[in-house]
Motif scaffolding. Structure first.
Motif, PDB file in Angstrom:
ATOM      1  N   GLU A  51       0.822  -1.209   0.000  1.00 29.99           N
ATOM      2  CA  GLU A  51       0.000   0.000   0.000  1.00 29.99           C
ATOM      3  C   GLU A  51       0.860   1.265   0.000  1.00 29.99           C
ATOM      4  O   GLU A  51       0.505   2.260  -0.616  1.00 29.99           O
ATOM      5  CB  GLU A  51      -0.964   0.015   1.190  1.00 29.99           C
ATOM      6  CG  GLU A  51      -2.090  -0.982   1.057  1.00 29.99           C
ATOM      7  CD  GLU A  51      -2.940  -0.768  -0.192  1.00 29.99           C
ATOM      8  OE1 GLU A  51      -3.321   0.390  -0.485  1.00 29.99           O
ATOM      9  OE2 GLU A  51      -3.212  -1.761  -0.884  1.00 29.99           O
ATOM     10  N   GLY A  52       1.990   1.214   0.678  1.00 30.92           N
ATOM     11  CA  GLY A  52       2.892   2.362   0.665  1.00 30.92           C
ATOM     12  C   GLY A  52       3.456   2.624  -0.717  1.00 30.92           C
ATOM     13  O   GLY A  52       3.544   3.772  -1.166  1.00 30.92           O
ATOM     14  N   ARG A  54       1.991   1.766  -3.511  1.00 29.32           N
ATOM     15  CA  ARG A  54       0.864   2.304  -4.296  1.00 29.32           C
ATOM     16  C   ARG A  54       0.619   3.782  -3.981  1.00 29.32           C
ATOM     17  O   ARG A  54       0.311   4.561  -4.871  1.00 29.32           O
ATOM     18  CB  ARG A  54      -0.401   1.499  -4.017  1.00 29.32           C
ATOM     19  CG  ARG A  54      -0.497   0.236  -4.826  1.00 29.32           C
ATOM     20  CD  ARG A  54      -1.906  -0.346  -4.744  1.00 29.32           C
ATOM     21  NE  ARG A  54      -2.038  -1.355  -3.710  1.00 29.32           N
ATOM     22  CZ  ARG A  54      -1.770  -2.639  -3.878  1.00 29.32           C
ATOM     23  NH1 ARG A  54      -1.335  -3.074  -5.017  1.00 29.32           N
ATOM     24  NH2 ARG A  54      -1.927  -3.496  -2.912  1.00 29.32           N
ATOM     25  N   THR A  55       0.752   4.148  -2.714  1.00 28.67           N
ATOM     26  CA  THR A  55       0.560   5.547  -2.318  1.00 28.67           C
ATOM     27  C   THR A  55       1.597   6.434  -2.990  1.00 28.67           C
ATOM     28  O   THR A  55       1.262   7.494  -3.525  1.00 28.67           O
ATOM     29  CB  THR A  55       0.632   5.694  -0.781  1.00 28.67           C
ATOM     30  OG1 THR A  55      -0.424   4.930  -0.189  1.00 28.67           O
ATOM     31  CG2 THR A  55       0.513   7.135  -0.349  1.00 28.67           C
ATOM     32  N   ASN A  59       0.729   9.144  -6.095  1.00 27.82           N
ATOM     33  CA  ASN A  59       0.990  10.578  -5.919  1.00 27.82           C
ATOM     34  C   ASN A  59       2.144  11.060  -6.790  1.00 27.82           C
ATOM     35  O   ASN A  59       2.591  12.200  -6.643  1.00 27.82           O
ATOM     36  CB  ASN A  59       1.260  10.892  -4.446  1.00 27.82           C
ATOM     37  CG  ASN A  59      -0.002  10.869  -3.622  1.00 27.82           C
ATOM     38  OD1 ASN A  59      -0.783  11.806  -3.660  1.00 27.82           O
ATOM     39  ND2 ASN A  59      -0.234   9.779  -2.906  1.00 27.82           N
ATOM     40  N   THR A  94      -2.080   3.608   9.187  1.00 24.86           N
ATOM     41  CA  THR A  94      -2.568   4.618   8.253  1.00 24.86           C
ATOM     42  C   THR A  94      -1.373   5.327   7.635  1.00 24.86           C
ATOM     43  O   THR A  94      -0.462   5.749   8.350  1.00 24.86           O
ATOM     44  CB  THR A  94      -3.459   5.652   8.977  1.00 24.86           C
ATOM     45  OG1 THR A  94      -4.519   4.971   9.638  1.00 24.86           O
ATOM     46  CG2 THR A  94      -4.028   6.667   8.003  1.00 24.86           C
ATOM     47  N   ALA A  96      -0.272   8.510   4.904  1.00 31.27           N
ATOM     48  CA  ALA A  96      -0.746   9.708   4.215  1.00 31.27           C
ATOM     49  C   ALA A  96       0.450  10.483   3.688  1.00 31.27           C
ATOM     50  O   ALA A  96       1.538  10.428   4.262  1.00 31.27           O
ATOM     51  CB  ALA A  96      -1.565  10.584   5.168  1.00 31.27           C
ATOM     52  N   MET A  97       0.250  11.179   2.612  1.00 30.28           N
ATOM     53  CA  MET A  97       1.303  12.023   2.045  1.00 30.28           C
ATOM     54  C   MET A  97       1.212  13.413   2.667  1.00 30.28           C
ATOM     55  O   MET A  97       0.135  13.965   2.813  1.00 30.28           O
ATOM     56  CB  MET A  97       1.157  12.124   0.525  1.00 30.28           C
ATOM     57  CG  MET A  97       1.395  10.828  -0.217  1.00 30.28           C
ATOM     58  SD  MET A  97       3.008  10.061   0.061  1.00 30.28           S
ATOM     59  CE  MET A  97       4.134  11.329  -0.500  1.00 30.28           C
ATOM     60  N   ILE A 102       6.059  10.924   3.814  1.00 28.31           N
ATOM     61  CA  ILE A 102       4.978  10.010   4.183  1.00 28.31           C
ATOM     62  C   ILE A 102       4.788  10.114   5.690  1.00 28.31           C
ATOM     63  O   ILE A 102       5.742  10.001   6.453  1.00 28.31           O
ATOM     64  CB  ILE A 102       5.315   8.559   3.810  1.00 28.31           C
ATOM     65  CG1 ILE A 102       5.505   8.439   2.309  1.00 28.31           C
ATOM     66  CG2 ILE A 102       4.223   7.607   4.316  1.00 28.31           C
ATOM     67  CD1 ILE A 102       6.038   7.086   1.886  1.00 28.31           C
TER      68      ILE A 102
END
Length: 155
Positions: A51-52, A54-55, A59, A94, A96-97, A102
């Motif tokens: 997931e990281g 992909r994040t 972005n 969780t 988030a950018m 990160i």
């Protein structure tokens, strides 16, 4: 939940300690000279890494491959926390950018403890590389039952 803000992480890794079939998976974060070991499930480590990535890709965040390779070369294996060294068992994670950084928030399974910290994209990609290697290095599959072999129980 009490969340401790660690600020920028100096070291961030995830992996396993022990022999396949008897491994314990950890997320290890070092900040301000203090190590924090968070006991995790194998699947949590895999999902965190995937997931990281992909994040970052979602972005449009690029990582310098030489910096990533340098972080890995300096050693990103999870260190043994010793007895009672783990802070808590991982519950929710969780990501988030925040600009090019990160932000990671990890809460305990019983929701009474948590940490947050920030990491550079290169740190995340280096951790993800090591984490996915640890996940893939599991037990061999039995050719007859097609399940992971249990040490000392398969012939």
């Amino acid at each position: 939940m009490e969340i401790e803000d660690l600020g920028p992480a100096e070291r961030f890794t995830a992996g396993a300690i022990g022999q396949p079939g008897r491994r314990r998976f950890y997320i290890q974060v070092s900040s301000a000279g203090t190590n924090h070991w968070l006991l995790a499930e194998k699947e949590q480590i895999r999902v965190l890494a995937m997931e990281g990535i992909r994040t970052l890709e979602g972005n449009g965040i690029e990582s310098d491959p030489e910096l990533v390779a340098g972080l890995i070369a300096r050693g990103l294996e999870v260190q043994d926390p010793g007895e009672d060294g783990e802070r808590f068992r991982v519950g929710e994670i969780t990501l988030a950018m925040s600009g090019d950084w990160i932000t990671c928030l990890i809460g305990s399974v019983d929701a009474d403890d948590g940490i947050s910290f920030i990491i550079a994209p290169e740190q995340f990609r280096a951790m993800a590389t090591m984490a996915l290697q640890a996940v893939a290095a599991g037990r061999p599959i039995c050719q007859w039952c097609r399940l992971p072999m249990i040490p000392d129980e398969h012939e």
